[in-house]
Design an enzyme around this catalytic site. Structure first.
Site: not given
Ligand code: NAD
Ligand code: TYD
Length: 350
Positions: A132-134, A157, A161
């Site tokens: 993810t870009d998060e 989260y 990741k």
């Protein structure tokens, strides 16, 4: 060419689109869908392809190292596309440990199993990690995440990741495991589980319930149609450079409040309700702790190196998505019965 590809999390939202694409587009491949069928996994997502001769479903939990190794030994995959994860930020705030178990330990179990069966003979092998870009943290009003942006995760989260991404790179750097990594922005589309903003609002508009907007609604996300994400995964899996990562985005930023307003407008039109009806349901609620202000992806690398282009505009993708939900009310009713209601009450009314 005959290959066996093991896709983890293939019963989930994005995974089901990736499985469908690979099963349909590559009849010579054997596609193994490995999924634990958590609350987010649903074999109804794959009804249309379940009888295909090149498709097999295996129920397994990636936190169970011994079972995972057994499955790898049995099926001898040439490639792994890893999507299984705990994926919802709000759930990671209430139960971070589940995210460490699946996203970190589960990923390491898969890396170990791949390394073990490939036995350092990596010819024709590839481990594709979907992230993810998060992991890059939050942007201010300007700027974009590139492949060089430093990791700075904030939520449990995104921390889990980020950790999984580091392990994937570490296995490449240390053991030479052939890997590619994709970091993509917020997906939307058919089969999206209604804990996430767009399907949650579609469900609530249908039921004339409040549309909960966290904080001031000015948080910004870059939305990517799930079918386009599956296309990007196909490109990177087959043509990405060994050891490289690719950002995938839609060049499609929306503030949450504007997005929900557009959704209300389209829903009113499709449901034959007077303009402005659904917008009256918008309700500002308590903010998410540690809420990242803005995510936005610079997708130049995948565009220039692999020729990736999104196929739809956001308005088109949203319209396709709403139509799918309207045609599949049974799907929506099934996934929102039982445990979903408990989750919803605790998250929004507790
Ligand atoms: P999802 O929550 O819809 O689906 C996750 C799938 O993983 C489910 O089928 C679930 O049953 C399975 N799963 C969960 N724990 C498992 C375990 N321990 N063992 C085996 N299977 C397990 O998630 P999604 O939105 O489809 O996301 C897929 C991947 O893409 C994730 O890795 C996520 O981090 C990443 N991603 C998602 C988005 C997004 O907008 N949804 C954006 C960027 C990256
Ligand atoms: P979400 O769909 O949960 O994805 P992510 O947190 O991975 O970006 O949330 C998208 C945006 O919408 C995010 O800024 C949080 C916000 N949001 C709300 O305002 N209300 C909600 O009920 C939900 C679920 C999200």
């Amino acid at each position: 060419m005959n290959k066996t590809i093991l896709i983890t999390g293939g019963a989930g939202f994005i995974g089901s689109h990736v499985v469908r694409k690979f099963v349909s587009d590559y009849p010579d491949y054997q596609i193994i869908n490995l999924d634990a069928l958590t609350y987010a996994g649903n074999l109804e997502n794959l009804k249309d392809i379940e009888g295909f001769p090149n498709y097999t479903f295996v129920k397994a939990d990636i936190t169970d190292a011994a079972h995972i190794l057994e499955i790898f030994k049995e099926y001898q995959p040439d490639g792994v596309i890893h999507l299984a994860a705990e994926s919802h930020v709000d759930r990671s705030i209430t139960n971070p440990t589940a995210f460490v178990m699946t996203n970190v330990i589960g990923t390491v179990n898969l890396l170990n199993a791949a390394k073990e069966i490939w036995k350092d003979n990596y010819e024709g092998k590839r481990f594709h990690h979907v992230s993810t870009d998060e992991v890059f943290g939050a942007l201010g009003e300007t700027g974009l995440f590139t492949e060089e942006t430093k990791y700075d995760p904030h939520s449990p989260y995104s921390a889990s990741k980020a950790s999984s991404d580091h392990f994937v790179r570490a296995y490449h750097d240390t053991y030479g495991l052939p890997i590619v990594l994709t970091n993509c922005s917020n997906n939307y589309g058919p089969n999206h589980f209604p804990e996430k903003l767009i399907p949650l609002c579609i469900h609530n508009i249908l039921n004339e319930k409040p549309l909960p907007i966290y904080g001031d609604g000015k948080y910004t996300r870059d939305w990517l149609f799930v079918v386009d994400h599956a296309k990007a995964i196909d490109l990177v899996f087959h043509q990405g450079k060994n050891g490289d990562c690719y950002n995938v985005g839609g060049f499609n930023e929306w503030q949450n409040i504007d997005l929900v307003s557009e959704l209300c407008k389209q829903m009113d039109e499709k449901l034959g309700r007077a303009a402005g009806t659904s917008a009256k349901l918008i309700t500002y609620v308590k903010d998410r702790p540690g809420h990242d202000l803005r995510y936005a992806i610079d997708a130049t690398k995948i565009n220039q190196e692999l020729g990736y282009q999104p196929s739809v505009t956001f308005e088109e993708g949203l319209s396709i998505t709403i139509d799918w939900f309207l045609k599949n009310e049974d799907w929506l009713n099934n996934v929102t019965s039982g445990d979903y209601q408990k989750y919803y009450d605790k998250q929004y009314e507790g």
